[in-house]
Enzyme design. Structure first.
Site, PDB file in Angstrom:
ATOM      1  N   GLU A 158      -9.420  -5.078  -4.287  1.00 22.15           N
ATOM      2  CA  GLU A 158      -9.037  -4.038  -3.787  1.00 22.15           C
ATOM      3  C   GLU A 158      -9.178  -2.926  -2.839  1.00 22.15           C
ATOM      4  O   GLU A 158      -9.116  -2.254  -1.892  1.00 22.15           O
ATOM      5  CB  GLU A 158      -7.479  -3.299  -4.197  1.00 22.15           C
ATOM      6  CG  GLU A 158      -6.596  -4.398  -5.102  1.00 22.15           C
ATOM      7  CD  GLU A 158      -5.547  -4.526  -4.242  1.00 22.15           C
ATOM      8  OE1 GLU A 158      -5.434  -3.803  -3.012  1.00 22.15           O
ATOM      9  OE2 GLU A 158      -4.400  -4.801  -3.847  1.00 22.15           O
ATOM     10  N   SER A 198       0.836  -1.627  -0.460  1.00 22.16           N
ATOM     11  CA  SER A 198       0.276  -0.231  -0.504  1.00 22.16           C
ATOM     12  C   SER A 198       0.577   1.052  -0.331  1.00 22.16           C
ATOM     13  O   SER A 198       1.645   1.518  -1.071  1.00 22.16           O
ATOM     14  CB  SER A 198      -1.206   0.250   1.197  1.00 22.16           C
ATOM     15  OG  SER A 198      -1.818   1.277   0.895  1.00 22.16           O
ATOM     16  N   HIS A 224      -7.221  -5.599   0.527  1.00 20.68           N
ATOM     17  CA  HIS A 224      -6.998  -5.011   1.066  1.00 20.68           C
ATOM     18  C   HIS A 224      -5.901  -5.502   1.581  1.00 20.68           C
ATOM     19  O   HIS A 224      -6.018  -5.019   3.020  1.00 20.68           O
ATOM     20  CB  HIS A 224      -6.474  -3.887   0.504  1.00 20.68           C
ATOM     21  CG  HIS A 224      -5.747  -2.624   0.045  1.00 20.68           C
ATOM     22  ND1 HIS A 224      -4.629  -2.128  -0.790  1.00 20.68           N
ATOM     23  CD2 HIS A 224      -5.084  -1.525   1.142  1.00 20.68           C
ATOM     24  CE1 HIS A 224      -3.849  -1.571  -0.336  1.00 20.68           C
ATOM     25  NE2 HIS A 224      -4.114  -1.253   0.153  1.00 20.68           N
TER      26      HIS A 224
END
Length: 767
Positions: free
Chosen positions: A520, A227, A633
């Protein structure tokens, strides 16, 4: 006989990197001497079969950034400490906002700091095998958290299992987040911005200097992150300041060209001023402003961050890296697509024979000279038609057919030959680069390169610095160009503008492994988008879907939002609540993670870099989030770090094997640049611009896919930029055209004056 005996004794003696490289003043307490002082760690169990690892926790790598050092880049430790420092407990976490959305829910609280928070937080952890006689690779982890949170002490980042399984040295560092790490008054020495990235860079330098002390190979350092950590890895790939400090890079579910990952310098100032108002520090004199902010308690400063960003947005964060012309030399999309002086490179937005992203189809780029980003010795006329491309004229954002580095946007979607656009304040960008801004996909208005804000042109317009050229680089007419002054951060060019450093070349030098998880977007939707929640099925009505589009694509124009709705709606079943939910999942994930990441992969491969891509699509049996969220995610991290190897974590046997396989892929890549080897089953093929192959990572044998979300990403990278370029307000376009034409004329006139002055001093034989 004596010399032979001495030779044998020398060969058989333990080396500093052998099984006896650690000293032990007490049982199970290994000691290592580093460049900043000696540390004493501890031996810890590292999974089944009696595996152990040596852990050194909480090693300082910088002077604590307290008092007057708040907002400033980190300072290295000036002199080694005396004695032996205990490195046997996790360090403080850097000050950050704590997620209280779902109190008591471990699915969200696992990401909150599990140690006391402090501004004295610049420490790192090292795990290494107890007695590995070789020099293993070094894997350096950068945590995610939207540049607003994260800590090395989180259980999911425990490096012991990865270090033991892959005979590697694993390192993770804290870095400052939120306003304490990314408040930016670009150009001000006391708060230049990006100090969180500078924290990472200083830690990386420390690792390179001390890798051998822990048995690692300083020439086999791999950066990996997820990320915002993956975006950080990308910033280091592109920054000249990090060049040479690492060999390979892994980007998990993030990239620096994501629309959330950077802002411009002016927007950085606007957000700093908003924070100041919230905590009682009015923005005016910047030195006094910073003095006021430094006088506030860290907790009060963090609380003020909540007013900086509008609440009706998803996957946007208040304080993030800023394009400062120094660490982040230019916007990542320009740095990726521009050539910055590499002869023979493709143009900034034209890719030879490729589809690429960013609104370019089969462009030719720039022929010779200075290459892409800033124009060149001549742009080959052709038929490129991207969002920045121009048919027979301006071919790219900063290029011209003739001349030198004229700044502008190129042309509209139809290839019309137009002059560059005017100066734009880097105000808050909308999702697709609506007037006055730019996003990661380069829609409508590309971000301008760093410029000194004190260098006006003849009309009062602030001028960008001129690009680098060497003394042998001919201009359009074959004349050699006058030499530029020395390029450091304080050297003015001919017009007084301070020059930014040239960025690290995008591609060809560092091998990259990157990828995404299956879903995601879902993790972000439960944080405030109406209709979504962790305790329901999140069945989304049509009205909720339309509102979610505006939140998922913040500040989009009406036309852009309508285009997104049109593209993601199943018009045979437009009111289906499950399909509406899944469409919003995809919108947020595609826009913020998948499409920027695959554009990064495409460009890196086109520039000669070796790339491996993956899609992680296994949902953990221990996942606490609801099933509708899929593989969300951040939930591949536990498999990368080997948490399933700990029996107390209650993973399935198949998940233990999946984790071993993923650790082996990451370890192989760190050692050789190729994830294959010692895994068995099908091979993981490299990603190429034409084949675009990627690996499916799950509990089944490896399978290969082609073109991860390629069709949908073309919508984000090609169609929408063209749409926005073709539909700007005509009165604004006319006004911008005239203003920038005068600026351009003034700039070129002064350049010609300088060139003529130079040519009188040193005649050019090639004229």
């Amino acid at each position: 006989m004596a010399p032979l005996f001495l030779l044998l004794l020398l060969l058989l003696s333990p080396s500093p990197t052998s099984a006896h490289r650690f000293a032990y003043s007490a049982p199970n307490r290994p000691e290592v001497r580093t460049t900043t002082g000696s540390v004493r760690g501890l031996l810890i169990p590292a999974g089944p079969s009696g595996s152990t690892a040596a852990a050194f926790l909480g090693i300082p790598f910088a002077v604590p950034p307290l008092g007057p050092l708040r907002f400033r880049p980190p300072l290295p430790i000036p002199t080694p400490w005396t004695g032996i420092r205990d490195a046997d407990s996790q360090p403080f976490a850097c000050y950050q906002m704590v997620d209280t959305t779902f109190p008591g829910f471990q699915g969200s609280e696992m990401w909150n700091p599990n140690r006391e928070m402090s501004e004295d937080c610049l420490y790192l952890n090292v795990w290494t095998q107890k007695g590995d006689p070789t020099e293993p690779p070094v894997l350096v982890w950068i945590y995610g958290g939207g540049f607003t949170g994260g800590s090395v002490s989180l259980d999911v980042y425990d490096g012991r299992y990865l270090a033991a399984a892959e005979e590697a040295v694993v390192v993770s560092m804290n870095y400052r987040v939120g306003s304490l790490g990314f408040l930016a008054l670009a150009g001000h020495r006391d708060a230049p911005g990006n100090v969180g990235l500078w924290d990472q860079r200083l830690a990386l330098q420390w690792v390179r200097d001390n890798a051998e002390a822990f048995g690692g190979d300083p020439d086999l350092i791999t950066l990996f992150g997820e990320s915002a950590g993956a975006a950080s890895v990308g910033f280091h790939l592109l920054s000249p300041h990090s060049k040479g400090l690492f060999r390979r890079a892994v980007l998990q579910s993030g990239s620096p060209n994501g629309p959330w990952a950077t802002i411009g310098a002016a927007e950085g100032r606007r957000r700093a001023a908003a924070l100041g108002r919230a905590v009682g520090c009015p923005y005016g004199n910047e030195t006094e402003f910073l003095g006021c902010l430094r006088g506030k308690e860290a907790a009060d400063v963090l609380e003020g961050e909540g007013v900086v960003m509008p609440p009706q947005s998803v996957f946007r964060f208040a304080f993030v890296p800023v394009v400062d012309g120094d660490f982040v030399v230019d916007s990542p999309d320009v740095a990726l697509w521009g050539d910055y002086g590499v002869k023979g490179g493709e143009g900034g937005h034209g890719v030879e024979g490729g589809d690429g992203g960013y609104g370019v189809k089969g462009g030719d780029g720039v022929k010779g000279g200075y290459g892409g980003g800033y124009g060149a010795r001549g742009v080959r006329e052709g038929d490129g038609d991207g969002g920045y491309g121009v048919k027979e004229g301006l071919r790219e954002g900063y290029g011209v057919k003739e001349g030198y580095g004229v700044e502008g946007d190129g042309a509209n979607a139809y290839g019309a030959r137009v002059p560059p656009r005017p100066h734009r304040d880097e105000t808050p960008p909308d999702a697709y680069g609506a007037k006055g801004s730019a996003d990661a996909y380069g829609a409508k208005a590309a971000p301008r390169p760093h410029r000194d804000e004190t260098s006006p042109d003849a009309y009062g317009a602030k001028m960008p610095p001129r690009p680098h050229r060497d003394e042998a680089s001919p201009d359009t007419y074959g004349a050699k160009m006058p030499p530029r002054p020395h390029r450091d951060e304080t050297s003015p060019d001919a017009y007084g503008a301070k020059m930014p450093p040239r960025p690290h070349r995008a591609g060809g030098e560092v091998e990259v492994l990157l990828g995404a998880v299956r879903v995601e977007g879902s993790y972000f939707l439960v944080y405030g988008v109406p209709g979504f929640g962790k305790d329901n099925e999140s069945l989304i009505s049509r009205e909720e879907f339309l509102g979610g589009v505006r939140m998922g694509v913040p500040q989009a124009t009406e036309l852009a939002a309508e285009a997104v709705v049109l593209h993601y709606t199943d018009w045979l079943d437009a009111d289906n609540p499950v399909k509406n939910r899944e469409a919003l999942d995809d919108i947020v994930g595609d826009h913020n993670v998948v499409c920027p990441l695959m554009a990064f992969a495409q460009r890196w491969a086109q520039r000669g870099g070796k790339v491996y891509a993956y899609l992680f699509d296994h949902r953990s049996s221990t996942l606490l989030w609801p099933s509708w969220m899929g593989v969300p995610h951040g939930y591949e991290i536990e498999f990368v770090f080997g948490l399933p190897l700990e029996p107390r974590n209650n993973y399935t046997r198949e998940e233990v094997e999946l984790s071993r396989r993923i650790m082996r892929y990451w370890g192989n890549f760190a050692r050789t640049g190729d994830p294959n080897g010692g895994v068995g089953g099908p091979r993981w093929p490299p990603y190429t611009p034409s084949g675009q192959r990627y690996a499916h990572l799950n509990a089944r044998p490896l399978s290969v896919g082609h073109g991860l979300r390629t069709q949908i990403c073309a919508f984000w990278t090609r169609f929408l930029p063209k749409l926005l370029n073709a539909t700007g307000p005509p009165e604004d376009a006319e006004r911008e055209w005239r203003l920038e034409f005068h600026r351009w004329s003034s700039y070129m006139g002064r350049w010609r004056t300088q060139f003529e002055h130079y040519s009188r001093q040193q005649p050019c034989a090639t004229l």
